[in-house]
Structures are given as structure tokens and as C-alpha cells.
Design a protein around this motif. Structure first.
Motif: not given
Length: 303
Positions: A283-288
């Protein structure tokens, strides 16, 4: 002069049955009825909630507000803007406070009136392994961040503070699009302003968060999205990167169910905690990626 000691603010969205359970629990509080008000903020539910709250209007000092769906941060701020209490107390529609909840918060605030006071949340669904794992993660974070050092994080489903200080800070950051990360950012900003935090484990609420495997993944995926928003907002505000926790933090997390002696479920819960961290990273890297995507792509969250 405040009309009440406490204003209890409850954001809600499309969960009338759970809201009714929450309001019923508030009718059982041992705190004097004329000492608190309840403000329910409907965050654009599909069906109006007037029929849900009406039975409680005769026994609670209750106000129902409605806004276009904008997320829990904005809903909490809307409730706080209408609050008449000296202290604001936040909980969620899927929580049921124990009868002594406000008494315990009041006792701590009497000692530290300028503190952000967090209570203790209990899993109300022990037979649901996904709900158990999700609450176990929160228990671990409280143990890690609050019990072993000066408190630095409380979840927004069970905390209270002086209304004046809340407004001085500007409330919750409404750029957070989900119920994920906005409470972490608020606590961090609170500490940055030099305000104290205090833990009141006797201030208890039961949390009835029904989860399946799919919803468990989605929840922690969204936590990862919220974590990216937190990192981005904090780096702008504090001009410094958020420190990554050491490997020891993650090892202790994965072994936490075994330390807590969850016998048969211990290994399963450890596996789910591992899954939660994988979902968080994804989720962190998707949002980034969404935040850095060009304008022609899907719109990014405004954090």
C-alpha cells in the motif's frame, strides 16, 4: 464557558446497526448524563441516519450532523466545530465504550489537563481470527510506543483532549483520504507542539471490527497508503524524514502472539501479522506511485 465537560464525537459511514450499538453503550455510561454531549457526524451514508439516532435523543444530549462523503478526518473536525464541551472525546461507530470510560478519562485529565489521553481498546470479536490479529497489532504498537517509553501514538477510536488545544492545532489533517494515518499524524503534530500525552488503560472500549481475509488485506493495504501520506506530510512539516523502525521492531511484532500465549492460534496470528506488514508495504509503494503519477493518470490522493 463550556456547556459540558465532554463532547463525544463519532464519525460514521453506512453502518447504522453498529452506530446503534455504540449509542446504546453510551446510554450505559456511569458519568453524569448532563456532563457530556454526543455528536454523530454522518459522512454521507447512503441512507439518512435520523431513524437510527432518534430513539437515543430522549436519553442522550445528541446532535446529528451530515456532510458529503469526505472521510473521517473531516467528519471529526466537523463534530469538533459544533462541540460545546471542555474536552473532546473521539470514538468510532463500531466501538462500545465501557460504563466507566468517561470517568477514567476524566481522572487522567484531572491530573494532566493539557494531555492527549488515550484509552485501551479491546477486541470484541475474539472468534474472528482476522479481527484478533488486527487488534493484536494495535496492542503491540501501544506496548512498543506507549508502555516502554513516553507515549507517542494513540488510535483515534479512543482518545480525548482539551477542545482549545485541538482547535489550536487545527484539528485532523483532512488531506488524508482514508481512515488510515490521520491519527498518527495528529499525535505526531501534538508532540511537535510540545504537548504531553498520557495513557489511561482503564478507559476501555470494545471494538467490533468484522474482518475477512480480503478485508484484512485491504485494511492493512490502506494503512500503508496512510503511512505514505504521513511520511509525506511530516517531511514537509518537520523538514526531516521519518525514521524507519529497526529490524528488532518487526521481529518482536511477529513473535508477539507467542509472547502473549495465543496457544493454538499463535502461529496463525504471527502469519497474519506478517501478511499485514506485506500489505502495508504494498500500500505504501502503491500510494507513492499514485502521488508521483503524471496528471493524465488516475487522480492521486491529496495528502
Amino acid at each position: 464557558m463550556a456547556s459540558y465537560v465532554f463532547s463525544v464525537v463519532i464519525p460514521t459511514y453506512n453502518r447504522p446497526e453498529r452506530l446503534a450499538s455504540c449509542l446504546l453503550s453510551l446510554t450505559r455510561l456511569s458519568y453524569p448524563r448532563d456532563g457530556f454531549e454526543v455528536i454523530v457526524v454522518d459522512d454521507g451514508s447512503a441512507q439518512p441516519l435520523a431513524a437510527t439516532v432518534e430513539p437515543f435523543e430522549a436519553v442522550l444530549n445528541l446532535t446529528l450532523l451530515r456532510q458529503v462523503n469526505s472521510g473521517p478526518a473531516k467528519a471529526r473536525n466537523a463534530g469538533a466545530a459544533r462541540a460545546q464541551g471542555q474536552y473532546l472525546v473521539f470514538t468510532d461507530d463500531d466501538c462500545q465504550p465501557h460504563p466507566s470510560w468517561l470517568n477514567a478519562l476524566a481522572a487522567q485529565l484531572d491530573q494532566q489537563p493539557l494531555a492527549l489521553v488515550g484509552g485501551h481498546t479491546l477486541n470484541a470479536l475474539p472468534d474472528n481470527v482476522f479481527s484478533t490479529a488486527s487488534q493484536l497489532l494495535i496492542d503491540y504498537l501501544y506496548d512498543y510506543y506507549n508502555s516502554r517509553r513516553a507515549p507517542s501514538f494513540f488510535a483515534s477510536n479512543n482518545f480525548a483532549m482539551a477542545a482549545e488545544q485541538f482547535r489550536q492545532l487545527g484539528g485532523f489533517d483532512t488531506s488524508f483520504p482514508l481512515a488510515a494515518g490521520e491519527d498518527r499524524e495528529f499525535c505526531d503534530r501534538w508532540l511537535q507542539h510540545g504537548f504531553p500525552m498520557a495513557y489511561a488503560p482503564e478507559a476501555r472500549v470494545d471494538h467490533s471490527h468484522h474482518l475477512s481475509l480480503r478485508r484484512f488485506w485491504r485494511q492493512h493495504f490502506n494503512y500503508g497508503r496512510g503511512a505514505y501520506c504521513f511520511h509525506r506530510v511530516r517531511s514537509r512539516r518537520a523538514a526531516a524524514q521519518v525514521k524507519v523502525e529497526p529490524l528488532e521492531f518487526y521481529w518482536q511484532l511477529l513473535t508477539y502472539p507467542l509472547v502473549r500465549r495465543f496457544q493454538v492460534q499463535g502461529m496463525l496470528l504471527s502469519g497474519l501479522l506478517l501478511m499485514s506488514q506485506v500489505a502495508n508495504v504494498v500500500g505504501f509503494f502503491w500510494e507513492r506511485r499514485q502521488q508521483k503519477a503524471p496528471p493524465a493518470s488516475a487522480p492521486a490522493a491529496p495528502c
